[in-house]
Structures are given as C-alpha cells and as structure tokens.
Scaffold this active site. Sequence first.
Site, PDB file in Angstrom:
ATOM      1  N   HIS A  52       0.838  -1.198   0.000  1.00 50.74           N
ATOM      2  CA  HIS A  52       0.000   0.000   0.000  1.00 50.74           C
ATOM      3  C   HIS A  52       0.876   1.252   0.000  1.00 50.74           C
ATOM      4  O   HIS A  52       1.984   1.261   0.545  1.00 50.74           O
ATOM      5  CB  HIS A  52      -0.900   0.028   1.234  1.00 50.74           C
ATOM      6  CG  HIS A  52      -2.000  -0.975   1.202  1.00 50.74           C
ATOM      7  ND1 HIS A  52      -3.226  -0.738   1.764  1.00 50.74           N
ATOM      8  CD2 HIS A  52      -2.070  -2.221   0.665  1.00 50.74           C
ATOM      9  CE1 HIS A  52      -4.007  -1.796   1.591  1.00 50.74           C
ATOM     10  NE2 HIS A  52      -3.318  -2.712   0.938  1.00 50.74           N
ATOM     11  N   GLU A  54       0.667   4.018   1.673  1.00 54.47           N
ATOM     12  CA  GLU A  54       1.004   4.550   2.995  1.00 54.47           C
ATOM     13  C   GLU A  54       2.139   3.763   3.651  1.00 54.47           C
ATOM     14  O   GLU A  54       3.034   4.346   4.259  1.00 54.47           O
ATOM     15  CB  GLU A  54      -0.219   4.508   3.923  1.00 54.47           C
ATOM     16  CG  GLU A  54      -1.397   5.308   3.425  1.00 54.47           C
ATOM     17  CD  GLU A  54      -2.402   4.484   2.628  1.00 54.47           C
ATOM     18  OE1 GLU A  54      -3.604   4.778   2.726  1.00 54.47           O
ATOM     19  OE2 GLU A  54      -1.993   3.556   1.900  1.00 54.47           O
ATOM     20  N   CYS A  82      -6.805   2.294   4.857  1.00 51.77           N
ATOM     21  CA  CYS A  82      -7.479   1.072   5.300  1.00 51.77           C
ATOM     22  C   CYS A  82      -7.058   0.777   6.747  1.00 51.77           C
ATOM     23  O   CYS A  82      -6.200   1.474   7.300  1.00 51.77           O
ATOM     24  CB  CYS A  82      -7.079  -0.089   4.386  1.00 51.77           C
ATOM     25  SG  CYS A  82      -5.366  -0.630   4.612  1.00 51.77           S
ATOM     26  N   CYS A  85      -3.193   0.327   7.168  1.00 52.61           N
ATOM     27  CA  CYS A  85      -2.449   1.570   7.042  1.00 52.61           C
ATOM     28  C   CYS A  85      -2.741   2.520   8.198  1.00 52.61           C
ATOM     29  O   CYS A  85      -1.834   3.198   8.691  1.00 52.61           O
ATOM     30  CB  CYS A  85      -2.747   2.214   5.703  1.00 52.61           C
ATOM     31  SG  CYS A  85      -2.135   1.221   4.313  1.00 52.61           S
TER      32      CYS A  85
END
Length: 160
Positions: A52, A54, A82, A85
């Site tokens: 991801h 992040e 999410c 993260c």
Amino acid sequence: MEDTDFMRQALRLAEEAASDGEVPVGCVIVRKGEIVGRGRNRRETDKTALGHAEIEAIGDACRNLGGWRLWECTMYVTLEPCPMCAGAIINARIPRVVVGAKDSKCGACGSVCDLFSMEFNHHPQTEFGVLEQESQDLLTEFFRDLREKIKDRPKWRKPE
C-alpha cells in the site's frame, strides 16, 4: 507549500501506480515543508498485500529520517487509509493525515470505522477533502477502464 501542493505530489504518485495497473493511490510524508517519504500502491507489482502507498511512504520516511517515530510529519494520501495503514500511521506516531477521497468500502479513518478515535495511545488528526474530486476522478476512471478490460473474462463462481 500548502496542503494542495503536497496532495498534487501524492496524485502524481497515484497516476504512476495507475499506469502500472495498480489501484491509483499515492502518498507523501512531509516534515518541516520537505517531502521525506513517498509511496504508491504496488500490490500487484510486488505480489504482496503490504504494497500500500502509505506503508511504502512510512518505510521511506523512516529510512530517510533514521527512526520510526514520525511525530513531526504530515501524511498526504489520495485515498482514506485502510485498517492496516491506519494502524501503521498510529504506530509511526504521525500526528496529521490529509486525505483526498473517502473510502466507503475500507476506510478506517471515519468511513467504515475510525481507528484514530479508538483507545490507542496516539490519535492522529484527519482532514478530508483536499483535492477530493481529482482523487476520486482518478479512482473512478481506473475502475471504469478495468471493468471494461475484464468484462468478457469468465466470472469466478464458487464450486458446487
């Protein structure tokens, strides 16, 4: 530089992700007016659920700053984080998160749940809506194009 300037940098990373066939999410981490961490989605490219934007940006910032505490930083991300993260943001002690578009399916900063308001030891401030339309348009276009590409592909069905 202002919030919109840093969010534009995150949008550029999201566009790079889209051009590689990744969900277009980009993220930058800023400390004292300087970008210290960059990330974009790479789940398909790297074949990992951890890919991801992040997570990548937090890792980059930690390496660049020489520590795991990002307490002087602001995160700019094109899509609401999410749960994974959001947890990483809490653990990295990031005090402020600026979000482009909300995520009604997996957002953990207020849309589906709000991990930042739970009884953890750190509570980041979240600001929504910075370049929201641009962020949302990029996602909408990506998924529209993806649906068009796969519409003739056989659908998966649970074996009987």
